[in-house]
Design a protein around this motif. Structure first.
Motif, PDB file in Angstrom:
ATOM      1  N   THR A   1       3.831  11.271  -2.797  1.00 10.60           N
ATOM      2  CA  THR A   1       5.289  11.154  -2.700  1.00 10.60           C
ATOM      3  C   THR A   1       5.736   9.752  -2.324  1.00 10.60           C
ATOM      4  O   THR A   1       6.687   9.217  -2.902  1.00 10.60           O
ATOM      5  CB  THR A   1       5.818  12.187  -1.681  1.00 10.60           C
ATOM      6  N   GLN A   2       5.061   9.120  -1.354  1.00 10.71           N
ATOM      7  CA  GLN A   2       5.445   7.758  -0.969  1.00 10.71           C
ATOM      8  C   GLN A   2       5.065   6.747  -2.051  1.00 10.71           C
ATOM      9  O   GLN A   2       5.769   5.767  -2.264  1.00 10.71           O
ATOM     10  CB  GLN A   2       4.813   7.373   0.372  1.00 10.71           C
ATOM     11  N   ASP A   3       3.976   6.992  -2.752  1.00 12.34           N
ATOM     12  CA  ASP A   3       3.569   6.117  -3.857  1.00 12.34           C
ATOM     13  C   ASP A   3       4.639   6.116  -4.948  1.00 12.34           C
ATOM     14  O   ASP A   3       5.042   5.057  -5.446  1.00 12.34           O
ATOM     15  CB  ASP A   3       2.229   6.600  -4.423  1.00 12.34           C
TER      16      ASP A   3
ATOM     17  N   LEU B   1      -3.260   0.454   8.225  1.00 10.57           N
ATOM     18  CA  LEU B   1      -2.937  -0.202   9.496  1.00 10.57           C
ATOM     19  C   LEU B   1      -3.885  -1.370   9.756  1.00 10.57           C
ATOM     20  O   LEU B   1      -3.454  -2.470  10.110  1.00 10.57           O
ATOM     21  CB  LEU B   1      -3.004   0.816  10.634  1.00 10.57           C
ATOM     22  N   LYS B   2      -5.170  -1.145   9.592  1.00  8.27           N
ATOM     23  CA  LYS B   2      -6.154  -2.200   9.844  1.00  8.27           C
ATOM     24  C   LYS B   2      -5.999  -3.365   8.863  1.00  8.27           C
ATOM     25  O   LYS B   2      -6.044  -4.541   9.262  1.00  8.27           O
ATOM     26  CB  LYS B   2      -7.569  -1.628   9.755  1.00  8.27           C
ATOM     27  N   LEU B   3      -5.811  -3.048   7.583  1.00  8.70           N
ATOM     28  CA  LEU B   3      -5.662  -4.104   6.583  1.00  8.70           C
ATOM     29  C   LEU B   3      -4.402  -4.935   6.839  1.00  8.70           C
ATOM     30  O   LEU B   3      -4.397  -6.147   6.642  1.00  8.70           O
ATOM     31  CB  LEU B   3      -5.622  -3.501   5.178  1.00  8.70           C
ATOM     32  N   PHE B   4      -3.338  -4.259   7.280  1.00  2.91           N
ATOM     33  CA  PHE B   4      -2.106  -4.985   7.603  1.00  2.91           C
ATOM     34  C   PHE B   4      -2.339  -5.900   8.801  1.00  2.91           C
ATOM     35  O   PHE B   4      -1.903  -7.065   8.809  1.00  2.91           O
ATOM     36  CB  PHE B   4      -0.975  -4.002   7.888  1.00  2.91           C
ATOM     37  N   GLN B   5      -3.013  -5.388   9.825  1.00  6.07           N
ATOM     38  CA  GLN B   5      -3.314  -6.215  11.004  1.00  6.07           C
ATOM     39  C   GLN B   5      -4.208  -7.398  10.652  1.00  6.07           C
ATOM     40  O   GLN B   5      -4.095  -8.474  11.247  1.00  6.07           O
ATOM     41  CB  GLN B   5      -3.987  -5.353  12.075  1.00  6.07           C
ATOM     42  N   ASP B   6      -5.082  -7.226   9.663  1.00 10.74           N
ATOM     43  CA  ASP B   6      -5.978  -8.302   9.235  1.00 10.74           C
ATOM     44  C   ASP B   6      -5.328  -9.263   8.254  1.00 10.74           C
ATOM     45  O   ASP B   6      -5.976 -10.218   7.786  1.00 10.74           O
ATOM     46  CB  ASP B   6      -7.245  -7.711   8.598  1.00 10.74           C
ATOM     47  N   GLY B   7      -4.066  -9.030   7.904  1.00  9.19           N
ATOM     48  CA  GLY B   7      -3.351  -9.922   6.993  1.00  9.19           C
ATOM     49  C   GLY B   7      -3.684  -9.715   5.529  1.00  9.19           C
ATOM     50  O   GLY B   7      -3.346 -10.553   4.685  1.00  9.19           O
ATOM     51  N   LYS B   8      -4.309  -8.562   5.188  1.00  7.44           N
ATOM     52  CA  LYS B   8      -4.718  -8.330   3.796  1.00  7.44           C
ATOM     53  C   LYS B   8      -3.711  -7.496   3.013  1.00  7.44           C
ATOM     54  O   LYS B   8      -3.882  -7.267   1.822  1.00  7.44           O
ATOM     55  CB  LYS B   8      -6.096  -7.659   3.781  1.00  7.44           C
ATOM     56  N   LEU B   9      -2.683  -7.045   3.686  1.00  3.57           N
ATOM     57  CA  LEU B   9      -1.585  -6.329   3.040  1.00  3.57           C
ATOM     58  C   LEU B   9      -0.271  -6.945   3.484  1.00  3.57           C
ATOM     59  O   LEU B   9      -0.131  -7.371   4.631  1.00  3.57           O
ATOM     60  CB  LEU B   9      -1.599  -4.842   3.427  1.00  3.57           C
ATOM     61  N   ASP B  10       0.695  -6.953   2.564  1.00  2.76           N
ATOM     62  CA  ASP B  10       2.018  -7.487   2.892  1.00  2.76           C
ATOM     63  C   ASP B  10       2.985  -6.406   3.341  1.00  2.76           C
ATOM     64  O   ASP B  10       4.065  -6.718   3.860  1.00  2.76           O
ATOM     65  CB  ASP B  10       2.590  -8.216   1.675  1.00  2.76           C
ATOM     66  N   GLY B  11       2.612  -5.175   3.147  1.00  3.78           N
ATOM     67  CA  GLY B  11       3.487  -4.082   3.560  1.00  3.78           C
ATOM     68  C   GLY B  11       3.006  -2.769   2.985  1.00  3.78           C
ATOM     69  O   GLY B  11       2.005  -2.706   2.263  1.00  3.78           O
ATOM     70  N   ALA B  12       3.734  -1.696   3.307  1.00  9.63           N
ATOM     71  CA  ALA B  12       3.358  -0.368   2.822  1.00  9.63           C
ATOM     72  C   ALA B  12       4.539   0.578   2.923  1.00  9.63           C
ATOM     73  O   ALA B  12       5.377   0.450   3.821  1.00  9.63           O
ATOM     74  CB  ALA B  12       2.181   0.176   3.629  1.00  9.63           C
ATOM     75  N   TRP B  13       4.587   1.527   1.997  1.00 10.83           N
ATOM     76  CA  TRP B  13       5.583   2.610   2.055  1.00 10.83           C
ATOM     77  C   TRP B  13       4.863   3.802   2.644  1.00 10.83           C
ATOM     78  O   TRP B  13       3.960   4.363   2.033  1.00 10.83           O
ATOM     79  CB  TRP B  13       6.085   2.933   0.654  1.00 10.83           C
TER      80      TRP B  13
ATOM     81  N   ALA C   1       0.836  -1.204   0.000  1.00  5.59           N
ATOM     82  CA  ALA C   1       0.000   0.000   0.000  1.00  5.59           C
ATOM     83  C   ALA C   1       0.867   1.249   0.000  1.00  5.59           C
ATOM     84  O   ALA C   1       2.027   1.240   0.415  1.00  5.59           O
ATOM     85  CB  ALA C   1      -0.918   0.010   1.220  1.00  5.59           C
ATOM     86  N   SER C   2       0.265   2.338  -0.485  1.00  8.77           N
ATOM     87  CA  SER C   2       0.830   3.673  -0.378  1.00  8.77           C
ATOM     88  C   SER C   2      -0.330   4.601  -0.040  1.00  8.77           C
ATOM     89  O   SER C   2      -1.494   4.238  -0.231  1.00  8.77           O
ATOM     90  CB  SER C   2       1.492   4.099  -1.693  1.00  8.77           C
ATOM     91  N   PRO C   3      -0.063   5.814   0.470  1.00 10.12           N
ATOM     92  CA  PRO C   3      -1.170   6.678   0.897  1.00 10.12           C
ATOM     93  C   PRO C   3      -2.130   7.083  -0.217  1.00 10.12           C
ATOM     94  O   PRO C   3      -3.322   7.158  -0.006  1.00 10.12           O
ATOM     95  CB  PRO C   3      -0.467   7.893   1.491  1.00 10.12           C
TER      96      PRO C   3
END
Length: 377
Positions: A169-171, A204-216, A162-164
């Motif tokens: 800029t982070q994307d 944050l929620k998607l990462f905690q739920d295991g639906k994202l592998d990471g984010a910048w 994910a990116s914002p």
């Protein structure tokens, strides 16, 4: 002396010469009169034209992120409002740069704290007519954080990050780094690595739920994923900047201050007043005792983002952010190049993007912030 030719009368010749001289003189007088009249007219117009007046209101946008702490503190402590004097300060918070740019271009806000890539994109799309970068606000404070099982770039194929926001800029930083690792990404989310632009809180929620592998992510969100969701740092963006473009190793622009060009032209004194408040806010962040700084920032975050930060998250976040009025203009050709490679920006000339004259007036003699040939300073 009059030359007389056989068969010609000298008197008419003299008469015609006098008439010609009178005509020439009349033309000259008319010309001089026109010049004088034009000069008087211009002087009268200049006297009649009102001097630029301070704006009745300045509408300012910023994010509820630690990288926007200059805005958070400036608003919370009343620093910006005090420096603006009679000009009313109105504020609006955003999640990411492209949304703030849309508001600025639509006239909903007049100035914004924002990441550099959306500012570049707006400048390019408007052929240099939309915005000016007038100061820096923060450098550093962005990381790629991932699940503990991911230990290298080689583990990212087929993963979802994910990116914002697309084009933020982070994307752009994420897409540029993945490209350097041999991965293909597309703005529609397809490619070797899927990128889903997502609101930071939702990330944050998607990462905690295991639906994202990471984010910048910018701070404090990178720290929140690390300390509250078990993520680990795969890339600290500061390690990608060796200082060859800015003269400051490890520093890259994360947050800058921009203004709508039309607003700046109509209200230059208001822009300078905003910059005085901004410079004072940055100085406060760099000089305030740690405990006081944490209290003020957390109180501001509570108001703008709806939640204060745990002490550990705040402490970790602040360690990676440098608060500075220098926008690090020398890095912008690379930022543009990365945006073009990511497919979120078109190749263009960005000369004229910066107008740092008011900033340099504010910070005073003995210190000069360079536009690196990309504008006025």
């Amino acid at each position: 002396m009059t030359r007389i030719v056989a068969g010609e009368n000298a008197v008419p010749r003299r008469k015609r010469a006098v008439e010609a001289a009178l005509a020439i003189g009349l033309v000259l007088l008319i010309g001089i009169g026109a010049v004088v009249a034009s000069s008087i007219s211009r002087d009268a117009a200049a006297e009649a034209a009102p001097a630029p007046a301070p704006a009745e209101e300045l509408k300012l946008g910023y994010f509820g992120n630690l990288t926007h702490a200059a805005a958070l503190v400036g608003v919370k402590q009343g620093i910006l409002a005090r420096n603006l004097g009679p000009t009313k300060l109105s504020t609006e918070t955003f999640n990411a740069g492209p949304a703030a740019i849309e508001a600025l271009n639509a006239g909903a806000i007049d100035a914004a704290y924002i990441g550099p890539n959306p500012a570049i994109n707006s400048f390019v799309k408007s052929h240099g007519e939309s915005v000016s970068v007038i100061a820096g606000a923060a450098a550093g404070g962005a990381q790629l954080v991932v699940k503990p099982g991911i230990s290298s770039a080689a583990d990212l194929r087929g993963k979802t990050l994910a990116s914002p926001q697309l084009g933020g800029t982070q994307d752009v930083a994420l897409r540029a780094w993945l490209s350097s690792q041999g991965y293909r990404t597309n703005v529609d989310g397809s490619g070797d690595v899927a990128i889903n632009p997502t609101d930071n809180a939702q990330t944050l929620k998607l990462f905690q739920d295991g639906k994202l592998d990471g984010a910048w992510l910018p701070e404090p969100w990178a720290s929140r994923l690390v300390l509250t969701a078990g993520a680990k740092v795969l890339v600290d963006e500061k390690d990608l900047w060796d200082g060859s473009l800015s003269g400051k190793a490890g520093e890259f622009p994360t947050t800058i201050l921009i203004v709508n060009k039309t607003f700046a032209a109509e209200h230059p004194d208001t822009v300078k007043a905003l910059l005085r408040g901004h410079a004072e806010s940055v100085a406060w962040l760099n000089n305030a005792p740690a405990a006081e700084k944490a209290d003020v920032i957390n109180s501001a975050l509570q108001e703008s983002a709806g939640a204060a930060l745990p002490a550990g998250v705040l402490e970790r976040s602040l360690q990676s952010i440098i608060f500075t009025v220098d926008p690090l203009a020398g890095t912008y050709p690379k930022l543009l190049k990365d945006g073009v490679a990511a497919g979120t920006t078109k190749q263009a000339d960005i000369a004229g993007l910066f107008d740092l004259r008011a900033l340099n007036d504010v910070i005073g003699a003995g210190r000069h912030i360079s536009a690196a040939g990309l504008g006025r300073d």
